[in-house]
Structures are given as structure tokens and as C-alpha cells.
Write a protein that holds these residues in place. Structure first.
Motif, PDB file in Angstrom:
ATOM      1  N   GLU A   1       4.763  12.648   5.514  1.00  0.00           N
ATOM      2  CA  GLU A   1       6.047  12.626   6.219  1.00  0.00           C
ATOM      3  C   GLU A   1       6.449  11.203   6.594  1.00  0.00           C
ATOM      4  OE1 GLU A   1       7.790  15.509   6.268  1.00  0.00           O
ATOM      5  OE2 GLU A   1       6.023  16.046   5.088  1.00  0.00           O
ATOM      6  N   LYS A   2       5.487  10.290   6.583  1.00  0.00           N
ATOM      7  CA  LYS A   2       5.754   8.889   6.918  1.00  0.00           C
ATOM      8  C   LYS A   2       5.504   7.960   5.742  1.00  0.00           C
ATOM      9  CE  LYS A   2       4.322   9.665  11.717  1.00  0.00           C
ATOM     10  NZ  LYS A   2       3.354   9.282  12.779  1.00  0.00           N
ATOM     11  N   ASP A   3       4.941   8.469   4.659  1.00  0.00           N
ATOM     12  CA  ASP A   3       4.510   7.641   3.537  1.00  0.00           C
ATOM     13  C   ASP A   3       5.102   8.198   2.247  1.00  0.00           C
ATOM     14  OD1 ASP A   3       3.109   6.361   1.465  1.00  0.00           O
ATOM     15  OD2 ASP A   3       1.274   6.211   2.651  1.00  0.00           O
ATOM     16  N   ALA A   4       6.174   7.566   1.768  1.00  0.00           N
ATOM     17  CA  ALA A   4       6.858   8.062   0.571  1.00  0.00           C
ATOM     18  C   ALA A   4       5.968   8.000  -0.660  1.00  0.00           C
ATOM     19  CB  ALA A   4       8.136   7.253   0.336  1.00  0.00           C
ATOM     20  N   ASP A   5       5.098   6.992  -0.737  1.00  0.00           N
ATOM     21  CA  ASP A   5       4.183   6.910  -1.871  1.00  0.00           C
ATOM     22  C   ASP A   5       3.240   8.113  -1.902  1.00  0.00           C
ATOM     23  OD1 ASP A   5       4.787   4.572  -3.404  1.00  0.00           O
ATOM     24  OD2 ASP A   5       4.073   3.355  -1.733  1.00  0.00           O
ATOM     25  N   LEU A   6       2.707   8.478  -0.745  1.00  0.00           N
ATOM     26  CA  LEU A   6       1.787   9.611  -0.686  1.00  0.00           C
ATOM     27  C   LEU A   6       2.511  10.918  -0.989  1.00  0.00           C
ATOM     28  CD1 LEU A   6      -0.974  10.817  -0.163  1.00  0.00           C
ATOM     29  CD2 LEU A   6      -0.496  10.719   2.310  1.00  0.00           C
ATOM     30  N   LEU A   7       3.743  11.072  -0.524  1.00  0.00           N
ATOM     31  CA  LEU A   7       4.505  12.281  -0.841  1.00  0.00           C
ATOM     32  C   LEU A   7       4.742  12.382  -2.341  1.00  0.00           C
ATOM     33  CD1 LEU A   7       6.032  14.788   0.036  1.00  0.00           C
ATOM     34  CD2 LEU A   7       8.023  13.335   0.526  1.00  0.00           C
TER      35      LEU A   7
ATOM     36  N   ALA B   1      -2.160  12.808   9.105  1.00  0.00           N
ATOM     37  CA  ALA B   1      -2.732  11.933   8.084  1.00  0.00           C
ATOM     38  C   ALA B   1      -3.920  12.607   7.404  1.00  0.00           C
ATOM     39  CB  ALA B   1      -3.167  10.616   8.720  1.00  0.00           C
ATOM     40  N   PHE B   2      -4.065  12.354   6.114  1.00  0.00           N
ATOM     41  CA  PHE B   2      -5.240  12.813   5.375  1.00  0.00           C
ATOM     42  C   PHE B   2      -5.582  11.785   4.307  1.00  0.00           C
ATOM     43  CE2 PHE B   2      -1.616  14.805   3.185  1.00  0.00           C
ATOM     44  CZ  PHE B   2      -1.856  14.476   1.857  1.00  0.00           C
ATOM     45  N   LEU B   3      -6.791  11.894   3.791  1.00  0.00           N
ATOM     46  CA  LEU B   3      -7.296  10.982   2.773  1.00  0.00           C
ATOM     47  C   LEU B   3      -6.940  11.504   1.391  1.00  0.00           C
ATOM     48  CD1 LEU B   3      -9.098   8.464   2.243  1.00  0.00           C
ATOM     49  CD2 LEU B   3     -11.053  10.021   2.206  1.00  0.00           C
ATOM     50  N   ALA B   4      -6.408  10.634   0.552  1.00  0.00           N
ATOM     51  CA  ALA B   4      -6.129  10.968  -0.841  1.00  0.00           C
ATOM     52  C   ALA B   4      -6.491   9.758  -1.688  1.00  0.00           C
ATOM     53  CB  ALA B   4      -4.660  11.344  -1.029  1.00  0.00           C
ATOM     54  N   PHE B   5      -6.889  10.005  -2.936  1.00  0.00           N
ATOM     55  CA  PHE B   5      -7.295   8.883  -3.776  1.00  0.00           C
ATOM     56  C   PHE B   5      -7.068   9.219  -5.247  1.00  0.00           C
ATOM     57  CE2 PHE B   5     -11.009  11.530  -3.005  1.00  0.00           C
ATOM     58  CZ  PHE B   5     -11.625  11.643  -4.246  1.00  0.00           C
ATOM     59  N   GLU B   6      -7.011   8.154  -6.042  1.00  0.00           N
ATOM     60  CA  GLU B   6      -6.878   8.289  -7.493  1.00  0.00           C
ATOM     61  C   GLU B   6      -7.946   7.442  -8.161  1.00  0.00           C
ATOM     62  OE1 GLU B   6      -3.421   8.149 -10.929  1.00  0.00           O
ATOM     63  OE2 GLU B   6      -3.281   6.723  -9.264  1.00  0.00           O
ATOM     64  N   ILE B   7      -8.617   8.025  -9.148  1.00  0.00           N
ATOM     65  CA  ILE B   7      -9.573   7.291  -9.969  1.00  0.00           C
ATOM     66  C   ILE B   7      -9.584   7.931 -11.348  1.00  0.00           C
ATOM     67  CG2 ILE B   7     -11.552   8.673  -9.165  1.00  0.00           C
ATOM     68  CD1 ILE B   7     -13.210   6.030  -9.437  1.00  0.00           C
ATOM     69  N   ASP B   8      -9.587   7.088 -12.356  1.00  0.00           N
ATOM     70  CA  ASP B   8      -9.633   7.546 -13.744  1.00  0.00           C
ATOM     71  C   ASP B   8      -8.509   8.534 -14.052  1.00  0.00           C
ATOM     72  OD1 ASP B   8     -10.675   7.462 -16.289  1.00  0.00           O
ATOM     73  OD2 ASP B   8     -12.102   9.101 -15.949  1.00  0.00           O
ATOM     74  N   GLY B   9      -7.327   8.262 -13.479  1.00  0.00           N
ATOM     75  CA  GLY B   9      -6.154   9.077 -13.780  1.00  0.00           C
ATOM     76  C   GLY B   9      -6.083  10.407 -13.059  1.00  0.00           C
TER      77      GLY B   9
ATOM     78  N   VAL C   1      -6.640   4.278  -2.680  1.00  0.00           N
ATOM     79  CA  VAL C   1      -6.847   5.130  -1.512  1.00  0.00           C
ATOM     80  C   VAL C   1      -5.607   5.144  -0.619  1.00  0.00           C
ATOM     81  CG1 VAL C   1      -8.368   5.626   0.432  1.00  0.00           C
ATOM     82  CG2 VAL C   1      -9.260   4.378  -1.533  1.00  0.00           C
ATOM     83  N   PHE C   2      -5.255   6.326  -0.149  1.00  0.00           N
ATOM     84  CA  PHE C   2      -4.241   6.488   0.883  1.00  0.00           C
ATOM     85  C   PHE C   2      -4.879   7.165   2.096  1.00  0.00           C
ATOM     86  CE2 PHE C   2      -1.876   6.620  -3.091  1.00  0.00           C
ATOM     87  CZ  PHE C   2      -0.775   5.817  -2.837  1.00  0.00           C
ATOM     88  N   TYR C   3      -4.456   6.767   3.274  1.00  0.00           N
ATOM     89  CA  TYR C   3      -4.771   7.542   4.472  1.00  0.00           C
ATOM     90  C   TYR C   3      -3.531   7.496   5.343  1.00  0.00           C
ATOM     91  CZ  TYR C   3      -6.977   9.622   8.487  1.00  0.00           C
ATOM     92  OH  TYR C   3      -7.278  10.474   9.520  1.00  0.00           O
ATOM     93  N   SER C   4      -2.748   8.558   5.282  1.00  0.00           N
ATOM     94  CA  SER C   4      -1.464   8.578   5.960  1.00  0.00           C
ATOM     95  C   SER C   4      -0.945  10.008   5.972  1.00  0.00           C
ATOM     96  CB  SER C   4      -0.476   7.650   5.233  1.00  0.00           C
ATOM     97  OG  SER C   4       0.747   7.553   5.925  1.00  0.00           O
ATOM     98  N   SER C   5       0.210  10.195   6.570  1.00  0.00           N
ATOM     99  CA  SER C   5       0.933  11.467   6.484  1.00  0.00           C
ATOM    100  C   SER C   5       2.058  11.317   5.480  1.00  0.00           C
ATOM    101  CB  SER C   5       1.520  11.858   7.843  1.00  0.00           C
ATOM    102  OG  SER C   5       2.537  12.835   7.675  1.00  0.00           O
TER     103      SER C   5
END
Length: 370
Positions: A11-17, A27-35, A5-9
Motif C-alpha cells: 500500500e506504500k510501495d508501488a514496486d512491491l505492489l 509490511a512483509f518480506l518478498a524477494f526475487e532470485i533466479d527469476g 529483497v523488499f520489506y514494505s507494505s
């Protein structure tokens, strides 16, 4: 199944970009499951996210809130999504928002694991396109240096300071020229260093006031491309006038140290060994490192750092053990700093390859400007 799970922007979070390839200021919620990678976006960003991002699916925030009945409770929303997608464990970045992380732990519905940054370790290996994105920004920096050199060349000397177009040439003025050039080329230059004389002996001192004649001036430029999100990073050292023998010896030692470091870089090499080699070379030339009542002197920072969606990321070429891999991008920036003599740093960017490295930056090293 793991639910990352990510909750960030981005613009501030290189992993999320990297995770979704989507630029957004909030900031927004993003997630990964089962690829599969998904984002939960508000109506403000939904259509653009569907059109521009690399997410496998974009979910409407307003509908998720209504269906889950979670209102403004982010922790409950994450737990509801985790249940809906069959998660068995939550994985959060080490710097995930603390209040929400505590709430997730207290509710105890899923085991919780905190993941060291970078979460997306694959972003440390740059594709050809990503290497070219970094090369592009460094090309913009090279253009900025050409402007700096032109202004220094046009400047005159009065009372030991540089004069340009009838006024003292200041660190602030030169920094503004650099910022405007980068902006015109689609990049944002923040924190640019233009530091002369003893100011440059604090490596992250941005510099202020009139620039001195006959003294070393460090110019370190590291803008970010507004579209790609990638950084460039280069440093050149200048002197307006004629250098003395001690200044020349200092600059020549830094340049030779950089050449030696770059020659040693290749796949499988320990970055610490490269850094130790630079330190040993400086010692052999009489440029020892230490600390006195005025602060540190000599060579007291790393030889290089990773560059990409962050200005400072892995790999490291420093006192820390770090095995370099093909496709990693690193700066190479040895420096020497002695108050009373001045500071010199020379920085370029290379990509690690089998048997060597390739430059992702290119600009002359003509540092004495008449």
C-alpha cells in the motif's frame, strides 16, 4: 545470484505492489532470485496471498522463523533465506529500512547493492490493461467534475462569494462532494485541490474557506483505485461568473500550451524539449516566470509527470532530460500563476505511442460557468 529483497507494505510501495500484485496493509518480506518471486506471509495473509497474488511461491512466516531459528531478527531471516536459495549478492531498494540495511552490511555475509527506485522499471511501460485501469479512474474524475460544474452552476453570488443551498460554498464542501463521489466509484481521493483566487497561485495549496465569485478556481483531483492500485490525475480550472479579458487571456494561453505539448509527445522525444517549448510559448505571450517578495509567479513546475501505481513517477516532462518510450503514461499540465490575477492549470493524461500519443482522460474544458 542476485537476491533482490523488499520489506514494505504494497500500500506504500508501488514496486512491491507491481512485484507481487498483492494488497496488504502491513509490511512483509518478498524477494526475487533466479527469476522467481516469493513472499513470506504470516498466517493472517497466507491463504489470501496464495489465492490472490502473482508470487511464484508464498512461504509461511511462522515456519520460516522456526526453521531458521531467527526469531524476530529480520536481518538474520533475510541472510538465512539468501543462503538457502544460493544468493551471492543482496540488492535492496534505496529506501530499504535503515536499521535492517545497516545490520546486513555489518554482518558482511554478502555484497550489498542499493537499487534506485523504481526497482521494477518494467512497470513504467503500461500494458493495455494498465492503461485501461488508469482510464477508468480518470472516468471517475470526469464524473466528479460534472458534479462540481453542477454545484457551481446552481450557486449564487453574495458579497463576492459563492452561495449554495443557503450557505457559503467552501473549498472543504466541494472537496467532500468529490471524495464521496470517488468513494462510491471504488476510489480514494486524498489531497484534492479546490483553491480559488490567490490560494491557487501556490500549486499544491488544497484551498480553504469560501470560494470567490469572478475569480479562477483550480480543481485538481487524483484518486487511487482501491482494487487496481492505479491513480488517475486531472485538473480543470473554473470561474463562476463572467471572466475579464486578462483572465481569458491567461486561460487561453494555458490551454494552447497544453495542446502544443500534447502534439509534440511521441516515442523518442526528450521530455525536456516539450517542457522548454511550453516555457518558450508562455514567454512569447508575455507570461514570464520569476520570484518576488510574495513567491514564485508564472510557470514554475514541470509540464508533466508519470502516472501509474504512484501519483508521481517516471517519466518526467520537465527541466530534466528524459527520453520517452512507447507505453509510458504521463500527465500534461501546464499552468500559470499570478497573484492578483489568479492561477490556471489544465491537466490530462496521455500514453506515449509511436508517432504521437493517445488520451487516457476525457472531460470538457468549459470553464466559465454562468
Amino acid at each position: 545470484m542476485d537476491f533482490t529483497v523488499f520489506y514494505s507494505s504494497p500500500e506504500k510501495d508501488a514496486d512491491l505492489l507491481h512485484f507481487g500484485g498483492f494488497h496488504a496493509p502491513d509490511a512483509f518480506l518478498a524477494f526475487e532470485i533466479d527469476g522467481k518471486r516469493r513472499a513470506v506471509l504470516s498466517s493472517l495473509e497466507l491463504s489470501r496471498g496464495e489465492r490472490e497474488s502473482r508470487f511464484d511461491e508464498v512461504l509461511p512466516l511462522e515456519e520460516i522463523i522456526e526453521e531458521s531459528g531467527t526469531g524476530g531478527d529480520l536481518a538474520e531471516r533475510i541472510l538465512w533465506l539468501a543462503r538457502e536459495y544460493g544468493a551471492t549478492r543482496l540488492r535492496l531498494p534505496e529506501d530499504f529500512p535503515g536499521r535492517t540495511a545497516f545490520a546486513l552490511k555489518e554482518k558482511g555475509q554478502f555484497p550489498l547493492e542499493f537499487v534506485d527506485r523504481p526497482v521494477c522499471r518494467d512497470r513504467l511501460i503500461k500494458s493495455v490493461a494498465e492503461q485501461e485501469a488508469i482510464r477508468r479512474v480518470n472516468g471517475v474524475i470526469s464524473g466528479a467534475y460534472s458534479q462540481v460544474e453542477k454545484i457551481l452552476g446552481e450557486s449564487t453570488v453574495e458579497g463576492g462569494i459563492l452561495i449554495h443551498e443557503g450557505a457559503p460554498l467552501t473549498s472543504e464542501a466541494l472537496r467532500s462532494v468529490i471524495a464521496v463521489h470517488c468513494l462510491r466509484e471504488g476510489c480514494i481521493a486524498a489531497g484534492t485541490i479546490v483553491a480559488g483566487g490567490d490560494q491557487a497561485c501556490d500549486p499544491h495549496e488544497q484551498g480553504s474557506g469560501p470560494l470567490p465569485a469572478g475569480q479562477l478556481i483550480i480543481v485538481d483531483i487524483f484518486p487511487r483505485d482501491e482494487q487496481s492500485g492505479f491513480f488517475g490525475d486531472m485538473t480543470r480550472t473554473y470561474l463562476k461568473g463572467t471572466a475579464n479579458s486578462d483572465q481569458r487571456r491567461l486561460v487561453n494561453a494555458v490551454k494552447e500550451a497544453q495542446v502544443r505539448a500534447i502534439e509534440g509527445l511521441e516515442t523518442g522525444v526528450n521530455g525536456k524539449d516539450i517542457h522548454d517549448g511550453v516555457t518558450a510559448y508562455f514567454d512569447s505571450q508575455g507570461f514570464t516566470t520569476g520570484r518576488n517578495e510574495r513567491g514564485y509567479f508564472g510557470f514554475f513546475h514541470g509540464t508533466g509527470h508519470g502516472l501509474g501505481l504512484e501519483i508521481h513517477e517516471e517519466p518526467r516532462v520537465s527541466r530534466t532530460d528524459y527520453r520517452l518510450e512507447a507505453g509510458m503514461v504521463t500527465t500534461v499540465e501546464p499552468g500559470l500563476y499570478f497573484r492578483g490575477l489568479g492561477g490556471c492549470r489544465i491537466e490530462d493524461v496521455v500514453c506515449i505511442r509511436e508517432g504521437g500519443s493517445i488520451f487516457l482522460s476525457d472531460h470538457p474544458y468549459d470553464w466559465e460557468i454562468a
